[in-house]
Design an enzyme around this catalytic site. Structure first.
Site, PDB file in Angstrom:
ATOM      1  CG  ASP A  11      -1.651   1.228   1.493  1.00 52.17           C
ATOM      2  OD1 ASP A  11      -2.373   1.650   0.572  1.00 52.17           O
ATOM      3  OD2 ASP A  11      -1.518   1.813   2.584  1.00 52.17           O
ATOM      4  CB  THR A  45      -2.458   2.696  -3.922  1.00 51.66           C
ATOM      5  OG1 THR A  45      -2.938   3.924  -3.384  1.00 51.66           O
ATOM      6  CG2 THR A  45      -2.369   2.842  -5.436  1.00 51.66           C
TER       7      THR A  45
END
Length: 272
Positions: A11, A45
């Protein structure tokens, strides 16, 4: 060379990026070293690919892959679309009708044409200063629903989104994926869209499996990715709901300390 993992999946905000939403020098050096060893770099993401392309450009990872909008899109560094799962247009138009307090909540969409929002909030640009990715203010009652990766709601506080979440789950819970990417950011994607699902699709064309991946995250939109990877790591300052959902996973340091890079250097035996 016997590598502990074939891919590093991370992430961005709250995880790989600094609190200022930038890429740290240690992180850049680490990811470059891993790619030279043959480790795949995969960034997963809630951001749009335009954002991530800029970040990858600074890292200099030539073979990196971007999982964006929480798994609604997968692209290589050249921008080639490897996987796509959009919200149906008619469903998007219904999502635009979601009731909310405009003094406390703003509605946004990521679509093939860019980022759209119902109000001008300059503070939102701080998350995108590295890439320059910017929004367009629109009237959603007149806006189209084509090529929609996600519709998302940002509240001034988490409490501002409680009624919005209840409405969305009651009305659209069976046909969408609804998840928090941050404490005050509630996101809606098509059914079965997640970073983990996108990673599964990507690995269908690779010579390794989920068990060969190490993954890092800090939000509820990371649950599947972290749970399915061979090794999942949660950031120290992660959403408490993530820690409760995945109590078996290791908690490492914070993004302020570039802890993902430090952890990777230990795992792969990289010198400082």
């Amino acid at each position: 060379m016997n590598l502990p993992f074939r891919a590093m999946v991370s992430d961005l905000d709250g995880t790989l990026l600094t609190p200022e939403h930038l890429v740290g020098d240690l992180t850049i050096d680490t990811l470059r070293a891993l790619e030279q060893k043959g480790v795949d770099i995969i960034l997963a993401t809630g951001r749009n690919h335009t954002d991530v392309s800029s970040i990858l450009g600074k890292i200099g990872a030539e073979r990196a892959v971007m999982i964006t909008s929480n798994g609604a899109r997968v692209r290589d560094l050249q921008g080639n679309l490897l996987y796509s799962n959009s919200l149906p247009e008619e469903l998007v138009l219904e999502l635009y009708k979601t009731p909310f307090d405009t003094s406390k909540v703003c509605m946004n969409s990521y679509q093939d044409e860019g980022w759209f929002t119902n109000k001008d909030i300059p503070a939102m640009r701080q998350f995108h200063k590295e890439s320059g990715f910017d929004y367009n203010v629109v009237d959603f009652s007149k806006h189209h629903g084509r090529g929609t990766e996600k519709v998302f709601f940002i509240g001034k506080t988490p409490e501002d989104l409680v009624e919005v979440e209840t409405y969305l789950r009651d009305k659209f819970g069976d046909v969408t994926t609804i998840v928090y990417s941050a404490l005050a950011c509630l996101e809606v994607m098509n059914k079965n869209v997640s970073k983990g699902d996108a990673l599964k699709h990507l690995l269908e064309s690779r010579e390794y499996e989920l068990k060969d991946c190490i993954a890092f995250g800090d939000g509820m939109n990371d649950v599947e990715m972290l749970s399915w990877a061979g090794k999942g790591c949660i950031m120290k300052d992660a959403d408490i709901r993530l820690k409760m959902a995945c109590p078996e996973l290791e908690v490492i340091g914070s993004n302020k300390e570039e802890s993902v890079a430090r952890y990777l250097r230990t795992q792969f035996g990289l010198d400082y």
